[in-house]
Structure formats: structure tokens, C-alpha cells
Scaffold this motif. Sequence first.
Motif, short mmCIF file in Angstrom:
data_model
loop_
_atom_site.label_atom_id
_atom_site.label_comp_id
_atom_site.label_asym_id
_atom_site.label_seq_id
_atom_site.Cartn_x
_atom_site.Cartn_y
_atom_site.Cartn_z
N ALA A 298 0.82 -1.22 0.00
CA ALA A 298 0.00 0.00 0.00
C ALA A 298 0.85 1.26 0.00
CB ALA A 298 -0.93 0.01 1.20
N ASP A 299 0.42 2.27 -0.76
CA ASP A 299 1.05 3.58 -0.73
C ASP A 299 0.45 4.43 0.37
OD1 ASP A 299 2.83 3.46 -3.10
OD2 ASP A 299 0.94 3.18 -4.18
N ILE A 300 -0.81 4.16 0.67
CA ILE A 300 -1.50 4.94 1.69
C ILE A 300 -2.54 4.05 2.36
CG2 ILE A 300 -3.16 5.81 -0.01
CD1 ILE A 300 -3.21 8.44 1.56
N PHE A 301 -2.65 4.16 3.68
CA PHE A 301 -3.58 3.33 4.45
C PHE A 301 -4.58 4.28 5.10
CE2 PHE A 301 -4.24 0.43 8.34
CZ PHE A 301 -5.22 -0.30 7.68
N ILE A 302 -5.85 4.19 4.68
CA ILE A 302 -6.89 5.10 5.16
C ILE A 302 -7.70 4.39 6.25
CG2 ILE A 302 -8.86 6.51 4.50
CD1 ILE A 302 -7.79 6.35 1.59
N ILE A 303 -7.73 4.98 7.44
CA ILE A 303 -8.42 4.35 8.56
C ILE A 303 -9.56 5.23 9.06
CG2 ILE A 303 -6.29 3.18 9.25
CD1 ILE A 303 -6.20 5.10 11.69
N ASN A 304 -10.46 4.63 9.80
CA ASN A 304 -11.54 5.38 10.42
C ASN A 304 -11.02 6.21 11.57
OD1 ASN A 304 -14.65 5.66 10.84
ND2 ASN A 304 -13.86 5.14 12.87
N GLY A 305 -10.22 5.58 12.44
CA GLY A 305 -9.69 6.28 13.59
C GLY A 305 -10.66 6.29 14.76
N GLY A 306 -10.36 7.11 15.75
CA GLY A 306 -11.19 7.19 16.94
C GLY A 306 -11.07 5.96 17.82
N GLY A 307 -10.02 5.16 17.61
CA GLY A 307 -9.83 3.94 18.40
C GLY A 307 -10.43 2.71 17.75
N MET A 308 -11.02 2.85 16.56
CA MET A 308 -11.65 1.70 15.92
C MET A 308 -10.63 0.63 15.53
SD MET A 308 -14.37 0.16 14.82
CE MET A 308 -15.65 1.41 14.94
N GLU A 309 -9.49 1.07 14.97
CA GLU A 309 -8.48 0.10 14.50
C GLU A 309 -7.51 -0.23 15.62
OE1 GLU A 309 -10.06 2.17 10.84
OE2 GLU A 309 -9.40 2.83 12.83
N SER A 310 -7.88 -1.18 16.45
CA SER A 310 -7.07 -1.52 17.61
C SER A 310 -5.74 -2.15 17.21
CB SER A 310 -7.82 -2.49 18.53
OG SER A 310 -8.22 -3.64 17.82
N PHE A 311 -5.64 -2.60 15.98
CA PHE A 311 -4.43 -3.28 15.50
C PHE A 311 -3.41 -2.30 14.92
CE2 PHE A 311 -7.62 -3.15 12.14
CZ PHE A 311 -6.94 -2.43 11.17
N LEU A 312 -3.71 -1.00 14.90
CA LEU A 312 -2.88 -0.04 14.18
C LEU A 312 -1.44 -0.02 14.67
CD1 LEU A 312 -2.78 2.13 12.01
CD2 LEU A 312 -3.43 3.81 13.75
N GLU A 313 -1.26 -0.08 15.99
CA GLU A 313 0.09 -0.04 16.54
C GLU A 313 0.91 -1.22 16.02
OE1 GLU A 313 2.26 -0.07 20.93
OE2 GLU A 313 0.18 0.63 20.75
N GLN A 314 0.28 -2.38 15.95
CA GLN A 314 0.96 -3.57 15.44
C GLN A 314 1.38 -3.38 13.97
OE1 GLN A 314 -1.57 -7.02 15.32
NE2 GLN A 314 -0.02 -8.33 14.38
N ALA A 315 0.51 -2.78 13.19
CA ALA A 315 0.80 -2.55 11.77
C ALA A 315 1.95 -1.57 11.60
CB ALA A 315 -0.44 -2.04 11.06
N LEU A 316 1.95 -0.51 12.42
CA LEU A 316 3.00 0.50 12.29
C LEU A 316 4.35 -0.02 12.78
CD1 LEU A 316 1.08 3.74 13.34
CD2 LEU A 316 1.78 3.02 11.06
N GLU A 317 4.33 -0.93 13.72
CA GLU A 317 5.58 -1.56 14.16
C GLU A 317 6.20 -2.35 13.01
OE1 GLU A 317 4.92 -3.93 17.59
OE2 GLU A 317 4.57 -2.22 18.93
N ARG A 318 5.34 -2.99 12.24
CA ARG A 318 5.80 -3.81 11.11
C ARG A 318 6.19 -2.94 9.91
NH1 ARG A 318 4.45 -9.23 9.75
NH2 ARG A 318 5.77 -9.82 7.98
N TYR A 319 5.40 -1.87 9.70
CA TYR A 319 5.65 -1.00 8.54
C TYR A 319 5.70 0.46 9.02
CZ TYR A 319 4.08 -5.26 6.27
OH TYR A 319 3.93 -6.57 5.89
N PRO A 320 6.82 0.86 9.62
CA PRO A 320 6.92 2.21 10.20
C PRO A 320 6.83 3.34 9.17
CG PRO A 320 9.04 1.09 10.25
CD PRO A 320 8.03 0.07 9.86
N GLU A 321 7.11 3.04 7.90
CA GLU A 321 7.08 4.06 6.86
C GLU A 321 5.70 4.20 6.22
OE1 GLU A 321 9.77 5.94 6.40
OE2 GLU A 321 10.66 4.75 8.01
N LEU A 322 4.75 3.40 6.65
CA LEU A 322 3.42 3.40 6.05
C LEU A 322 2.72 4.75 6.29
CD1 LEU A 322 1.19 1.67 4.64
CD2 LEU A 322 0.43 1.00 6.92
N THR A 323 2.20 5.33 5.22
CA THR A 323 1.45 6.58 5.34
C THR A 323 0.02 6.26 5.78
OG1 THR A 323 2.76 7.67 3.61
CG2 THR A 323 0.59 8.60 4.11
#
Length: 279
Positions: A50-75
Amino acid sequence: MTSFYPVYLLAQEIVQGAEGIRLENMAQPQTGCLHDYELSISDMKLLETADIFIINGGGMESFLEQALERYPELTVVDTSEGIALLEEEAHHHHDEEEEAEAHEHEHEGNSHIWLSPARAAQQAESIAAALSEMDQADAAVFAENAARFKEETDALLQEAAQLNLPEGTEAEVFHEGFAYFAELFGMEIASGIFVDEYQVPSAKELTEAADEAREHNIRFFLTAADDGRIYAETLAQETGETITLLDPLTTAAKGNPSYIERMRRNIQAVAQHWKEAAA
């Protein structure tokens, strides 16, 4: 890439007519909300491309921290930024462990913002702005689509306002996101009963809710076609009412109708219920 189906519906509105964009949704359209979602190997592979990852936010994506640990450069584009969230309706927990868990997440607010047309328009504007930064050649297309979507959501707000419910109309809600529907129609929430795989309402809770429904003459029981429906039907019967079945937009629908189409059906469902109740 979008995190789950409601965000995908909004992104679809913005990328219409733009060339060279491949829009994919990560969580399968049958997933529902993402409160307890865990990333799969296939999800990780998709995020890697992915070039860009669009999320809802507000705490909905509880897995986000895990994803960013794996792909720290992800927009990552958090479409909830700058949007006022409703406070979470209190769950009817019935043991101390669940109560503590509820308090732990209270600060996040109600993240089901896509069920508010006005907030969904803000989310779409955020998506358009983020895509324009990455693809300036299509910036005008994104802006035009966002403006059109804003007009369409404004029309939804006008349709809802025409219902003109009496002040103080109360509703029982059986899906967290439907607090935004109560707000849309000016309803007050009597109580919220939310069922998930880890808990079901206790007998005491249902008795209290039934007493409240009778005492306050509640006319609206807002539910989705999920596990909460049976409890909504049980309580509605206590006051001789019927449920109002609404679409939370978290899963794909037959024929893949747009966000606007699905939300209009929800507004029409509330209007039809009130018409029948007032007859």
C-alpha cells in the motif's frame, strides 16, 4: 488501502474518475466492526504494497500499533482527526472485570462516525486531501468528488430534519453506532444494550430496560440484523412497538449500493416507523 468497509465506501466516493488508483479494502466486507480484529498474514501482505492506508480512527483500528511496528514508513490517514466524537454510551456490564475494561476505553469516545452524514463528509474531505498530496494530477477530481459527496450528505441531513420528531423522543439502541442516528433525528438515548461474542445482557439488565421502556413510552428500538436484534424485539414487545432495523454499513450489501443509498434507506426506515407509530 482502507481498513474496513465503511471507510472503503467513503474512499470509493472520492476516487471516482481518477486514473491509476487501485483501491482495496483490508478487512473482508463480512467482518463488521474492528474492535477485536487481528491482522492476518494476507492483511500484512496487502499493507506491504500500500502507498496509503486510510483508517476510520477514533480507536476503531485496535491493530494499528501492530501494523505501524511492522511498517513504520506506512502513510496512515486518520479520517477521524478534527471530528467531534460522541461519548460512548455505557454498556450494561454485569461483572467487575468488564466494568473496569469499559472505563479503560471510555476516553476514546464513540468511533462509529461514518453513521453521521455530516461527519462522513468530513472523513471524505480528509481522504480527498490526503490523496491530493500523493497524486496532484487528480487533485481536482478528488476535490470535485468531495464537494459532490458533501452536497449529497447535506441532502440526507435535510431528509432527516423533515421528520421533525417531538422534543424528548427517546430510543433504545442496540448497536453502538446508532447513537449517531439518535443524534441525527434529535432523539435522546434511554439506554444502550450492546451484545458481542464475549457478553450478553443479563436478566436483570433486560428487566430494567423493559421497565424503562414502559415507563418512558419508548417508541424507537434501533437495532441491526445482528445478535442484538432478538433483545430489541423482546423489549419492543413490552410497549407494543416494533423494532427499527438499520444498516450499520459495516458489511457489503447485495448489489454494492453506495454510502448515500444505504444511509437514505436508514433514514427512510426511521421515517416509516414513525409514520406507522403515529397513525
